[in-house]
Design an enzyme around this catalytic site. Structure first.
Site, PDB file in Angstrom:
ATOM      1  N   ASP A  10       0.822  -1.207   0.000  1.00 23.28           N
ATOM      2  CA  ASP A  10       0.000   0.000   0.000  1.00 23.28           C
ATOM      3  C   ASP A  10       0.861   1.265   0.000  1.00 23.28           C
ATOM      4  OD1 ASP A  10      -1.384   2.292   1.384  1.00 23.28           O
ATOM      5  OD2 ASP A  10      -3.094   0.931   1.374  1.00 23.28           O
ATOM      6  N   LEU A  61      -5.861   1.891   0.655  1.00 22.96           N
ATOM      7  CA  LEU A  61      -5.872   1.047  -0.537  1.00 22.96           C
ATOM      8  C   LEU A  61      -5.970  -0.416  -0.130  1.00 22.96           C
ATOM      9  CD1 LEU A  61      -3.065   2.849  -2.556  1.00 22.96           C
ATOM     10  CD2 LEU A  61      -5.514   3.363  -2.484  1.00 22.96           C
ATOM     11  N   ASP A  62      -5.220  -0.786   0.902  1.00 19.30           N
ATOM     12  CA  ASP A  62      -5.290  -2.147   1.425  1.00 19.30           C
ATOM     13  C   ASP A  62      -6.671  -2.460   1.984  1.00 19.30           C
ATOM     14  OD1 ASP A  62      -3.007  -3.735   1.071  1.00 19.30           O
ATOM     15  OD2 ASP A  62      -1.918  -2.718   2.654  1.00 19.30           O
ATOM     16  N   HIS A  63      -7.132  -1.648   2.907  1.00 25.92           N
ATOM     17  CA  HIS A  63      -8.411  -1.922   3.558  1.00 25.92           C
ATOM     18  C   HIS A  63      -9.563  -1.853   2.550  1.00 25.92           C
ATOM     19  CE1 HIS A  63      -7.281  -2.176   7.838  1.00 25.92           C
ATOM     20  NE2 HIS A  63      -6.305  -1.340   7.515  1.00 25.92           N
TER      21      HIS A  63
END
Length: 470
Positions: A333, A360-362
């Protein structure tokens, strides 16, 4: 715009179902220049709606239960890795060599949380991997990077198998070949792999309503986006078994955050092939989060999995996408934020910045879980093995659309941060005992009437479970 209507359409959802979603807006949540709060709310909202849709089908309800998205709960969940405490100890999020560095002509961002990535970074910079003095090593890296160009560093570290990217503006990234490849892709790639017969699920009843009850999920993911997706499926009743290679270390704080509801086993995919095939034989979903193609040699491409397990749902998430000149690159991320212009927008002329969360990850994690749930719903009606695929860089493109185009009202026209007041996250934090110690953690934000409000089990010790289904 980063709204729920767009995300739901990308998932192939019925637009009429959006009437079942309500949102509690908290302007102070996830303060940023880019529309992070809106993206986070949309990702969680479509995940909850996909869960409600599948739950209604399995419970024989005439319509999905009502979904409620609270920006406070979403904000707490999007920084869950910061909120998770083991015996009140603060988590370690980034290693000393995972940061921004000034170069001769700009900035680079490196990632060296894992020992093998740290060694490759140091090798590319001509520094000994066993350099003495933790305090002096960052100074040595800083001195080397100050004399080299950002693009030169990116190329050299990538060639050594390490992780570093040059910090770019949104317009610089838009001119990159990888950005062009990403621009032609949907936010959520969805496909049908074969014509396997429809596989109906057993009905569910009682409370709470668990849409994924009885669904077996093979979790072959690492770091954040994939584990967030499988953590969410575990919340919804799935039997999630995370499988890791014995030789790849895991960060303990990361496991404490994303291990809720799951079991964790170690398995050598080459040496213990029969054990893996036994797991695959009755799996409903396989989720992978490794670099594109990295698992293909083990027969884990979507097509190979569907051939051996007709009707399986294969879900994949990567940093840059499985296409374009960066299609085989590793990434995280923080690196995607740096390369795609997010760090430039969120920072200043003196220093690149970062989003208020690893959004972006979550965000990609909740979208991936939503894609799996929608694939299960569609498969129960039409059959077929299904593919769901996301890329952090494509999620970044959604977040930065106004910044890249220079649209009025976008970050390049209005640099005031939104939501500077902040939100008290304590109402969405809980405590529980676990094999790891006493935990404080963020409650799940995926909520619908009659659904679960917490995981059925806390995280256990990494790799301590047998590699078999319950």
């Amino acid at each position: 715009m980063t709204d729920i209507k767009f995300a739901w359409s990308e998932l192939g959802g019925d637009p009429a179902l959006l009437a079942h979603v309500s949102t509690v807006v908290r302007e102070g949540a996830l303060p940023s220049r880019l529309p992070v709060r809106q993206l986070a709310s949309a990702c969680v909202g479509v995940c909850a709606l996909a869960a409600a849709e599948l739950g209604a089908r399995r419970a024989g309800l005439p319509e999905p239960p009502q979904v409620r998205v609270d920006d406070g709960a979403v904000a707490a969940a999007f920084v869950s890795e910061r909120q998770t405490l083991v015996d009140d100890r603060a988590p370690v999020l980034f290693a000393p060599l995972s940061r921004f560095w000034r170069t001769a002509d700009g900035w680079v961002r490196t990632h060296a949380n894992y020992p093998h990535h740290r060694e490759r970074l140091l090798c590319a910079l001509g520094l000994p991997a066993d350099a003495d003095g933790v305090d002096s090593l960052p100074a040595a890296v800083e001195a080397v990077l100050a004399g080299r160009g950002a693009q030169d560093v990116e190329d050299a570290v990538q060639a050594a198998g390490g992780l570093a990217v040059a910090v770019r503006t949104p317009r610089q990234w838009a001119a990159h070949e990888q950005a062009a490849a990403i621009a032609g892709r949907p936010l959520v790639e969805r496909g049908r792999l074969d014509g396997a017969r429809a596989r109906a699920f057993a009905p569910v009843d009682g409370g709470p309503l668990l849409p994924a009850a009885g669904v077996r999920v093979l979790d072959l993911t690492r770091v954040l986006a994939g584990p967030v997706a499988t953590r969410t499926l575990a919340l919804l009743g799935a039997d999630v078994l995370r499988v890791d290679a014995p030789g790849l270390p895991e960060l303990p704080d990361q496991h404490a955050d994303t291990g809720f509801g799951k079991r964790s086993a170690l398995l050598d995919l080459a040496a213990d092939r029969r054990a893996f095939e036994d797991l695959l034989a009755t799996a409903d979903v396989v989720v992978t989060g490794y670099r594109p193609g990295a698992l293909d040699r083990f027969g884990l491409s979507p097509e190979a999995l569907a051939e051996r397990r007709p009707g399986v749902v294969v879900a994949q998430v990567s940093a840059w996408g499985a296409y374009g000149p960066w299609g085989d690159r590793r990434g995280f991320d923080s690196l995607v934020q740096a390369a795609t212009g997010i760090a430039a927008v969120e920072g200043s002329a003196e220093q690149p910045g970062a989003l208020p969360a690893q959004a972006l990850d979550h965000g990609s994690g909740y979208l991936l879980a939503a894609g799996v749930l929608r694939a299960l719903t569609d498969r129960s009606a039409d059959g077929g093995s299904r593919l769901v695929r996301l890329a952090l860089a494509r999620t970044a493109a959604w977040l930065t659309e106004d910044a890249r185009t220079g649209a009025p009202g976008g970050p390049e026209h209005d640099v005031r941060r939104t939501g500077d007041g902040g939100v008290d996250l304590s109402p969405w934090l809980a405590r529980a005992d676990s094999p790891l110690g006493r935990l404080r953690y963020a409650l799940p934000p995926v909520r619908f009437d009659g659904g679960p409000t917490d995981w059925a089990r806390p995280p256990g010790r990494w790799g301590a479970d047998p590699a078999r289904w319950l």
